[in-house]
Design a protein around this motif. Structure first.
Motif, PDB file in Angstrom:
ATOM      1  N   LYS A 132       0.823  -1.212   0.000  1.00 10.59           N
ATOM      2  CA  LYS A 132       0.000   0.000   0.000  1.00 10.59           C
ATOM      3  C   LYS A 132       0.862   1.270   0.000  1.00 10.59           C
ATOM      4  CE  LYS A 132      -3.861  -2.204   2.371  1.00 10.59           C
ATOM      5  NZ  LYS A 132      -4.741  -2.174   3.569  1.00 10.59           N
ATOM      6  N   GLY A 133       1.891   1.281  -0.867  1.00  8.67           N
ATOM      7  CA  GLY A 133       2.736   2.446  -1.004  1.00  8.67           C
ATOM      8  C   GLY A 133       3.865   2.559   0.001  1.00  8.67           C
ATOM      9  N   VAL A 134       4.015   1.575   0.871  1.00  5.61           N
ATOM     10  CA  VAL A 134       5.074   1.587   1.893  1.00  5.61           C
ATOM     11  C   VAL A 134       6.007   0.417   1.602  1.00  5.61           C
ATOM     12  CG1 VAL A 134       5.605   1.519   4.358  1.00  5.61           C
ATOM     13  CG2 VAL A 134       3.479   2.601   3.557  1.00  5.61           C
ATOM     14  N   PHE A 135       7.316   0.691   1.632  1.00  3.97           N
ATOM     15  CA  PHE A 135       8.320  -0.338   1.367  1.00  3.97           C
ATOM     16  C   PHE A 135       8.744  -1.008   2.674  1.00  3.97           C
ATOM     17  CE2 PHE A 135       9.865   2.237  -2.522  1.00  3.97           C
ATOM     18  CZ  PHE A 135       8.754   1.819  -3.227  1.00  3.97           C
ATOM     19  N   TYR A 136       8.876  -2.368   2.607  1.00  5.96           N
ATOM     20  CA  TYR A 136       9.297  -3.156   3.769  1.00  5.96           C
ATOM     21  C   TYR A 136      10.468  -4.046   3.356  1.00  5.96           C
ATOM     22  CZ  TYR A 136       4.939  -1.816   6.096  1.00  5.96           C
ATOM     23  OH  TYR A 136       3.916  -1.116   6.679  1.00  5.96           O
ATOM     24  N   LEU A 137      11.394  -4.227   4.280  1.00  9.89           N
ATOM     25  CA  LEU A 137      12.534  -5.135   4.099  1.00  9.89           C
ATOM     26  C   LEU A 137      12.204  -6.462   4.775  1.00  9.89           C
ATOM     27  CD1 LEU A 137      15.493  -5.755   3.295  1.00  9.89           C
ATOM     28  CD2 LEU A 137      16.172  -4.777   5.518  1.00  9.89           C
ATOM     29  N   TYR A 138      12.142  -7.535   3.971  1.00  9.28           N
ATOM     30  CA  TYR A 138      11.838  -8.877   4.479  1.00  9.28           C
ATOM     31  C   TYR A 138      13.142  -9.677   4.564  1.00  9.28           C
ATOM     32  CZ  TYR A 138       6.807  -8.182   3.891  1.00  9.28           C
ATOM     33  OH  TYR A 138       5.513  -7.745   4.005  1.00  9.28           O
ATOM     34  N   MET A 139      13.338 -10.353   5.710  1.00 11.69           N
ATOM     35  CA  MET A 139      14.546 -11.162   5.938  1.00 11.69           C
ATOM     36  C   MET A 139      14.152 -12.545   6.460  1.00 11.69           C
ATOM     37  SD  MET A 139      16.921  -8.250   7.740  1.00 11.69           S
ATOM     38  CE  MET A 139      15.553  -7.713   8.767  1.00 11.69           C
ATOM     39  N   LYS A 140      14.844 -13.571   5.958  1.00  8.26           N
ATOM     40  CA  LYS A 140      14.593 -14.961   6.357  1.00  8.26           C
ATOM     41  C   LYS A 140      15.914 -15.602   6.793  1.00  8.26           C
ATOM     42  CE  LYS A 140      14.052 -18.173   3.239  1.00  8.26           C
ATOM     43  NZ  LYS A 140      13.513 -19.085   2.190  1.00  8.26           N
ATOM     44  N   THR A 141      15.871 -16.329   7.908  1.00 10.35           N
ATOM     45  CA  THR A 141      17.075 -17.008   8.426  1.00 10.35           C
ATOM     46  C   THR A 141      16.760 -18.484   8.678  1.00 10.35           C
ATOM     47  OG1 THR A 141      16.496 -16.378  10.696  1.00 10.35           O
ATOM     48  CG2 THR A 141      17.969 -14.901   9.484  1.00 10.35           C
ATOM     49  N   ILE A 142      17.814 -19.283   8.813  1.00 11.51           N
ATOM     50  CA  ILE A 142      17.655 -20.719   9.024  1.00 11.51           C
ATOM     51  C   ILE A 142      17.124 -21.040  10.400  1.00 11.51           C
ATOM     52  CG2 ILE A 142      20.022 -21.013   9.809  1.00 11.51           C
ATOM     53  CD1 ILE A 142      18.038 -23.406   7.565  1.00 11.51           C
ATOM     54  N   GLU A 143      17.314 -20.117  11.373  1.00 10.47           N
ATOM     55  CA  GLU A 143      16.862 -20.376  12.742  1.00 10.47           C
ATOM     56  C   GLU A 143      15.338 -20.414  12.849  1.00 10.47           C
ATOM     57  OE1 GLU A 143      20.933 -18.906  12.805  1.00 10.47           O
ATOM     58  OE2 GLU A 143      19.055 -18.075  12.010  1.00 10.47           O
ATOM     59  N   ARG A 144      14.626 -19.771  11.927  1.00 14.86           N
ATOM     60  CA  ARG A 144      13.160 -19.744  11.980  1.00 14.86           C
ATOM     61  C   ARG A 144      12.554 -20.665  10.921  1.00 14.86           C
ATOM     62  NH1 ARG A 144      14.469 -14.319  12.334  1.00 14.86           N
ATOM     63  NH2 ARG A 144      13.843 -13.977  10.156  1.00 14.86           N
ATOM     64  N   ALA A 145      13.280 -21.560  10.385  1.00 15.02           N
ATOM     65  CA  ALA A 145      12.766 -22.463   9.348  1.00 15.02           C
ATOM     66  C   ALA A 145      11.708 -23.410   9.891  1.00 15.02           C
ATOM     67  CB  ALA A 145      13.905 -23.269   8.734  1.00 15.02           C
ATOM     68  N   HIS A 146      11.750 -23.736  11.176  1.00 18.13           N
ATOM     69  CA  HIS A 146      10.767 -24.661  11.760  1.00 18.13           C
ATOM     70  C   HIS A 146       9.474 -23.936  12.168  1.00 18.13           C
ATOM     71  CE1 HIS A 146      12.803 -22.802  15.173  1.00 18.13           C
ATOM     72  NE2 HIS A 146      11.781 -23.205  15.951  1.00 18.13           N
ATOM     73  N   MET A 147       9.394 -22.586  11.988  1.00 21.12           N
ATOM     74  CA  MET A 147       8.180 -21.812  12.308  1.00 21.12           C
ATOM     75  C   MET A 147       7.715 -21.071  11.049  1.00 21.12           C
ATOM     76  SD  MET A 147       9.047 -20.260  16.075  1.00 21.12           S
ATOM     77  CE  MET A 147      10.506 -19.386  15.491  1.00 21.12           C
TER      78      MET A 147
END
Length: 303
Positions: A57-72
């Motif tokens: 909706k016109g706002v930019f967000y930075l998305y980050m993914k790590t291996i520690e949260r792979a089970h969630m």
């Protein structure tokens, strides 16, 4: 345990629902893909450590993914809001991706640049007024044309009925004692029209001309003229006494007689005009003679 290489081999050589194969190459329709190209370094599924930028909706967000949260799966992506300023947004990216691969950071900054340019162009286009082409189906046009024709025919029929009723009423076809099966609405309209026409004819009649006596007003005007003449004569006499001390009484008497003669002529002309209005129907000629005392001249007024 998640193994990135196994996932990539399965996706690349077997089947991937996000892959789009065209003549120029293979593209990825996954919204988290940072480049939009289907390859090993850009695939968000085959990389346990991954980051991208998305627009919400016109706002930019930075998305980050790590291996520690792979089970969630519900907490797999960490989201950080980026400021609207381009330079500050780059600083936030450098802060959160300090120890990440340099190639991935470079791709993320490129994506931020492209998205910022796209947002600027969208604002400019929104401010401009552009023509919008609207299409109308042929069926609707034909339907509207048929309805207009039917409405015109119905209007002509109603007018013809009113005209015929008016002619019959004027000829006396409908008697008050008789009973006929005719449309009452049109009959009432015709009667209302006749009443309006009669009222208009009464209003258009010329008003009668009336004559009113006005001798009292004339007498008052004569008295005022005498008083005004006396005052003007008095002021003129004073002025002449100041300038011409050698004026005689005979000259003053002649001036008074002359002014009186003028007043008599004015009153006589006014009376003639009044008499002319009263006797307009009678075409008679009236001869009036006015004689001055000082010069002995005569003036004739014919009416």
């Amino acid at each position: 345990m998640q193994h990135d290489e196994v996932i990539w081999q399965v996706i690349r050589h077997n089947h991937c629902s996000y892959m789009a194969k065209i003549a120029t190459g293979n593209f990825c329709r996954n919204p988290y893909n940072v480049t939009g190209v289907c390859n090993r370094s850009s695939c968000p599924l085959a990389n346990s450590r991954y980051a991208t930028i998305r627009d919400d909706k016109g706002v930019f967000y930075l998305y980050m993914k790590t291996i520690e949260r792979a089970h969630m799966p519900k907490d797999l992506w960490e989201r950080v809001k980026l400021p609207r300023n381009y330079e500050k947004a780059l600083e936030v990216i450098d802060k959160h991706l300090m120890y990440w691969p340099k190639l991935l950071i470079h791709k993320i900054k490129q994506r931020l640049t492209k998205m910022t340019q796209m947002r600027i162009r969208m604002r400019k286009l929104a401010l401009k007024t552009r023509e919008k082409i609207m299409t109308t189906p042929r069926k609707e046009k034909k339907r509207e044309a048929r309805r207009e024709e039917k409405a015109e025919k119905a209007a002509l029929l109603e007018k013809s009925i009113e005209k015929e009723l008016l002619e019959r009423l004027q000829k006396g076809v409908y008697q008050q004692s008789d009973i006929y099966n005719y449309p009452l609405e049109e009959y009432n309209k015709v009667l209302d029209m006749e009443k309006l026409q009669a009222a208009d004819e009464e209003d258009e009649e010329e008003p009668e001309i009336e004559y009113v006596e006005g001798y009292d007003e004339l007498e008052e005007e004569e008295d005022m003229e005498d008083f005004g003449g006396f005052a003007t004569h008095k002021s003129q006499g004073d002025y002449d006494d100041d300038e011409n001390a050698g004026s005689t009484d005979d000259e003053e008497a002649e001036a008074i007689d002359h002014s009186r003669a003028k007043r008599k002529m004015a009153v006589a002309s006014k009376r003639l005009e009044k008499n002319a209005l009263d006797s307009k129907s009678k075409k008679t000629r009236v001869l009036v003679e006015v004689e001055r005392e000082d010069a002995g001249e005569r003036q004739r007024v014919v009416q």
